[in-house]
Design a protein around this motif. Structure first.
Motif, short mmCIF file in Angstrom:
data_model
loop_
_atom_site.label_atom_id
_atom_site.label_comp_id
_atom_site.label_asym_id
_atom_site.label_seq_id
_atom_site.Cartn_x
_atom_site.Cartn_y
_atom_site.Cartn_z
N CYS A 42 6.34 3.90 -2.77
CA CYS A 42 6.45 4.47 -1.42
C CYS A 42 7.92 4.75 -1.13
O CYS A 42 8.75 3.85 -1.24
CB CYS A 42 5.88 3.50 -0.40
N CYS B 285 9.09 2.35 2.11
CA CYS B 285 9.22 0.89 2.10
C CYS B 285 9.46 0.35 0.69
O CYS B 285 9.72 -0.83 0.51
CB CYS B 285 7.99 0.23 2.73
N CYS C 82 0.32 4.50 2.16
CA CYS C 82 0.96 3.29 1.67
C CYS C 82 0.28 2.07 2.30
O CYS C 82 0.06 2.03 3.49
CB CYS C 82 2.44 3.32 2.03
N CYS D 102 3.31 0.36 4.71
CA CYS D 102 3.92 0.98 5.90
C CYS D 102 3.10 2.16 6.44
O CYS D 102 3.44 2.73 7.47
CB CYS D 102 5.35 1.42 5.60
ZN LIG Z 1 5.34 2.24 2.34
#
Ligand SMILES: [Zn+2]
Ligand SMILES: [Zn+2]
Length: 400
Positions: A5, A8, A25, A28
């Motif tokens: 991701c 994050c 994700c 997040c």
């Molecule tokens: Zn993420």
């Protein structure tokens, strides 16, 4: 296949998607991939259409303003000429880059990449070109110019006759296509076509490319990403210091941007100077509520939200906490995307100056606030670009 991701830093594997599914994700909530029915051929057709529409948008007049038989036609290029003539070379350069150079470059790159892939070629340079397109996307602002043009159109109608011309319609159509186009190749699909994802490295830590999200062994740090040729870092280098410096410079420029007039109008009944807030008040007094709300949002709310938001993001890495991590990551994404709309006010000025030039009847000149204001917009865009949201997650993880 494994993907990291970009917001994050969480490594995760996502399956090949089927119809009506998206991959977000798990940590997040960022959109990582989405299935798109229409396929790349639609995106390809749209990119060619927007490329072909940008040409007349730049060559033909956007609109015409007249008082009696006295007419002025406004082209995109007349904004650049007017800014040079008013001795604002830096503003002229920014206006030309955002409204002429970057839109052509962005559409040209996307069209080249999609055409190449469509023809079944996978040359080495195609990943690099798609990365350039990805990086300049937010700086190509024909849509912001359309919004500015609409405000100018409505404002000029108060005292004059104004018409949208062929170039204006082409610009509007190209902008709509450009807004919709990324959705047709959103997610991860084009990257996978350029080069497939790799399995997560075993027995070794990994890092991910912050443009194409390819996961690679940590030993690749400082080398080039094999897919998009971006230099690889575990986290963006110097992200915090760079963000802090850009935000600090924006705070300094913020005050002259709101204190000095944005534009000066010369009319037979005298010279009027308008700061951003006075301009908004004038719109309210004239009964243009919708315009006042647009300008207030783009010129006051968004810059304020960006500065406060970026300061909060910076502090939350310096003083880490686990609270509202997802919210803060969302905020960083929003700041990154909406910042460009604050250019509406400088664009309005750039369009008004050449068109409202009726000697002895009405003239508009640029005020001292235009440059600091445009710089605040650009510097905060650069700040949100240099900030690395993964640092907030790292800091929170290290603390717990
Ligand atoms: Zn993420
Ligand atoms: Zn890459």
């Amino acid at each position: 296949m494994a993907i990291a991701c970009p917001d994050c830093g969480e490594d995760q594997s996502i399956p090949v998607l089927v119809e009506n599914t998206v991959a977000e994700c798990r940590r997040c909530g960022r959109l990582l991939d989405q299935f798109n029915e229409s396929g790349l051929s639609v995106a390809l057709a749209w990119s060619w259409a927007s490329l072909l529409l940008l040409l007349p948008a730049n060559l033909l007049p956007l609109m015409q303003v007249s008082i009696g038989h006295d007419r002025r036609a406004g082209y995109i290029s007349s904004g650049v000429h007017a800014l040079v003539a008013e001795h604002w070379p830096l503003l002229a350069l920014m206006f030309a880059a955002f409204t002429i150079v970057f839109p052509f470059l962005y559409v040209g790159l996307i069209t080249t990449v999609l055409t190449t892939l469509h023809l079944g070629y996978r040359p080495k340079w195609v990943g690099r070109l798609f990365r350039y397109a990805h990086q300049i996307r937010l700086w190509a602002m024909p849509d912001v110019l359309v919004l500015a043009g609409m405000v100018v159109f409505m404002r000029t109608q108060v005292q004059m006759q104004s018409h949208i011309e062929a170039g204006g319609w082409c610009l509007i159509s190209a902008s709509v296509l450009l807004i919709l186009m990324p959705h047709s190749f959103a997610g991860h699909r084009v990257w996978r076509l350029i080069a497939p994802d790799l399995p997560e490295p075993r027995n070794e830590s990994s890092l991910s490319c912050d443009v194409c999200n390819l996961i690679l062994p940590l030993s690749m740090e400082q080398k080039r990403c094999p897919r998009c040729r971006r230099r690889l870092y575990l986290r963006k280098p110097n992200a915090l210091n760079r963000t802090a410096a850009l935000v600090a410079a924006s705070y300094v420029l913020y005050f002259p941007a709101y204190y000095y007039p944005m534009s000066t109008t010369v009319q037979p009944n005298g010279v009027q100077q308008y700061t951003i807030m006075q301009g908004i008040r004038q719109l309210v007094n004239a009964g243009y509520w919708e315009l006042a709300v647009i300008i207030f949002t783009a010129s006051v709310l968004i810059p304020m939200l960006k500065l406060i938001g970026l300061s909060w993001l910076y502090m939350s890495v310096r003083y880490p906490s686990n609270r509202a991590l997802v919210l803060r990551t969302h905020l960083a994404r929003i700041i990154h995307r909406i910042g460009r709309w604050s250019n509406t006010d400088p664009f309005i000025a750039a369009l008004m100056v050449p068109m409202i030039s009726f000697h002895g009847i009405a003239n508009v000149h640029l005020g001292k606030a235009a440059l600091p204001f445009a710089l605040v917009v650009t510097l905060t865009m650069l700040a949100s670009r240099s900030f690395d949201t993964r640092l907030m997650w790292d800091a929170a993880e290290a603390r717990s």
